[in-house]
Write an enzyme that holds these catalytic residues in place. Structure first.
Site, PDB file in Angstrom:
ATOM      1  N   TYR A   1      -2.354  -0.315  10.264  1.00 19.32           N
ATOM      2  CA  TYR A   1      -2.363  -0.635   8.829  1.00 19.32           C
ATOM      3  C   TYR A   1      -1.059  -0.180   8.179  1.00 19.32           C
ATOM      4  O   TYR A   1      -0.443  -0.922   7.401  1.00 19.32           O
ATOM      5  CB  TYR A   1      -3.557   0.044   8.159  1.00 19.32           C
ATOM      6  CG  TYR A   1      -3.756  -0.331   6.707  1.00 19.32           C
ATOM      7  CD1 TYR A   1      -4.478  -1.471   6.362  1.00 19.32           C
ATOM      8  CD2 TYR A   1      -3.223   0.447   5.686  1.00 19.32           C
ATOM      9  CE1 TYR A   1      -4.670  -1.825   5.040  1.00 19.32           C
ATOM     10  CE2 TYR A   1      -3.412   0.104   4.356  1.00 19.32           C
ATOM     11  CZ  TYR A   1      -4.132  -1.034   4.046  1.00 19.32           C
ATOM     12  OH  TYR A   1      -4.306  -1.387   2.722  1.00 19.32           O
TER      13      TYR A   1
ATOM     14  N   SER B   1       0.847  -1.190   0.000  1.00 20.02           N
ATOM     15  CA  SER B   1       0.000   0.000   0.000  1.00 20.02           C
ATOM     16  C   SER B   1       0.884   1.241   0.000  1.00 20.02           C
ATOM     17  O   SER B   1       1.981   1.230   0.565  1.00 20.02           O
ATOM     18  CB  SER B   1      -0.897   0.022   1.244  1.00 20.02           C
ATOM     19  OG  SER B   1      -1.580   1.257   1.367  1.00 20.02           O
TER      20      SER B   1
END
Length: 288
Positions: free
Chosen positions: A162, A149
């Site tokens: 995250y 990501s």
């Protein structure tokens, strides 16, 4: 090499395959004639995904297998590898894609941290270890694609668990690429998929229609395949709102926090906001 792998008789394993990017990738691999294994949590979504993918496969259901899998559980991943070997034999493409994003804060509930780290990072590490040695041993061209990501690179505030997990995926996949290319006779390569804004169950929230800024999972997979054809390691995806040039500037600014000894996450620091805005207006500096 990707065309050698995406071929009839080869086998792909995709985690997080019941929806989003994983489902789109599984469909693309099946359409190319590969045997495809969809791994995701047990339930109707996984069954429906398998039917969707089988409809895209030239050989239909005989080339598709759905295996209920919890990637945060080593025993579950080990059982997945055993089932795949028993059904299809050698694996030629592993896509460690499963991920969750329940939200987190530094001093928030620890279970959010444990779940995200175990799934988003632990699932990539365990999946690679469960399949990687056998992929190296069979000697055919093969690849491992790990879904990272941009949040693991520029680490914006808001969901630290995250970010930490995805930063770990980046570091792990870089180390994996180094390991594989230095193994004599190894025909396996590693690649880091870095999606842009993609409209999936993870990003949709309460929205039922795709925002104009977002890509579809299918667009992301198309870009991934094109990048793999070029042999790219970093598959940095744009979207309908953020072009590659802007991503590059954001990434370079984040690295510049260290080089320039700026405060952490200076892009969001009140004393550096104007400097960042001015930086975005300049041409991107040349990196040696």
């Amino acid at each position: 090499m990707i065309n050698t792998i995406l071929a009839a008789g080869r086998t792909a394993v995709v985690t997080g395959a019941a929806s989003g990017i994983g489902l789109a990738a599984a469909g693309r691999f099946a359409a190319a004639g590969m045997n495809v294994v969809l791994a995701d949590l047990e339930g109707r979504r996984l069954d429906d995904a398998a039917a969707t993918v089988a409809a895209q496969a030239p050989s239909g259901t005989s080339a598709v297998m759905a295996v209920p899998t919890d990637v945060s559980d080593i025993a579950s991943i080990t059982a997945l590898a055993e089932e795949v070997e028993a059904r299809f034999g050698a694996v030629h493409l592993l896509m460690n894609n499963a991920g969750i994003g329940p939200g987190s804060s530094i001093f928030g509930p620890i279970d959010a941290w444990e779940r995200v780290l175990a799934t988003n990072l632990g699932g990539v590490i365990t999946g690679t270890r469960a399949f990687g040695e056998a992929m190296i041993a069979h000697g055919d061209p093969a690849m491992i694609i790990n879904t990272g990501s941009k949040q693991g690179i520029t680490t914006p505030p808001g969901d630290p668990a995250y970010n930490v997990a995805k930063a770990g995926v980046k570091v792990f996949t870089e180390a994996l690429a180094h390991e594989l290319r230095n193994r004599e006779g190894c025909a396996v390569t590693a690649h880091l998929l870095i999606p842009g804004f993609v409209f999936t169950g993870l990003t949709a929230g309460s929205r039922t229609e795709k925002p104009a800024a977002a890509w579809t999972p299918e667009q992301t997979v198309d870009f991934m395949i094109d990048s793999l054809e070029r042999g790219d390691f970093y598959i940095l995806c744009p979207d309908n709102d953020v072009p590659r040039e802007l991503d590059e500037k954001r990434i370079l600014w984040a690295a510049g926090d260290i080089v320039e000894n700026r405060p952490a996450l200076s892009r969001w620091h009140p004393d550096h906001g104007a400097a960042f805005a001015a930086y975005l207006k300049r041409d991107r500096p040349v990196v040696a």
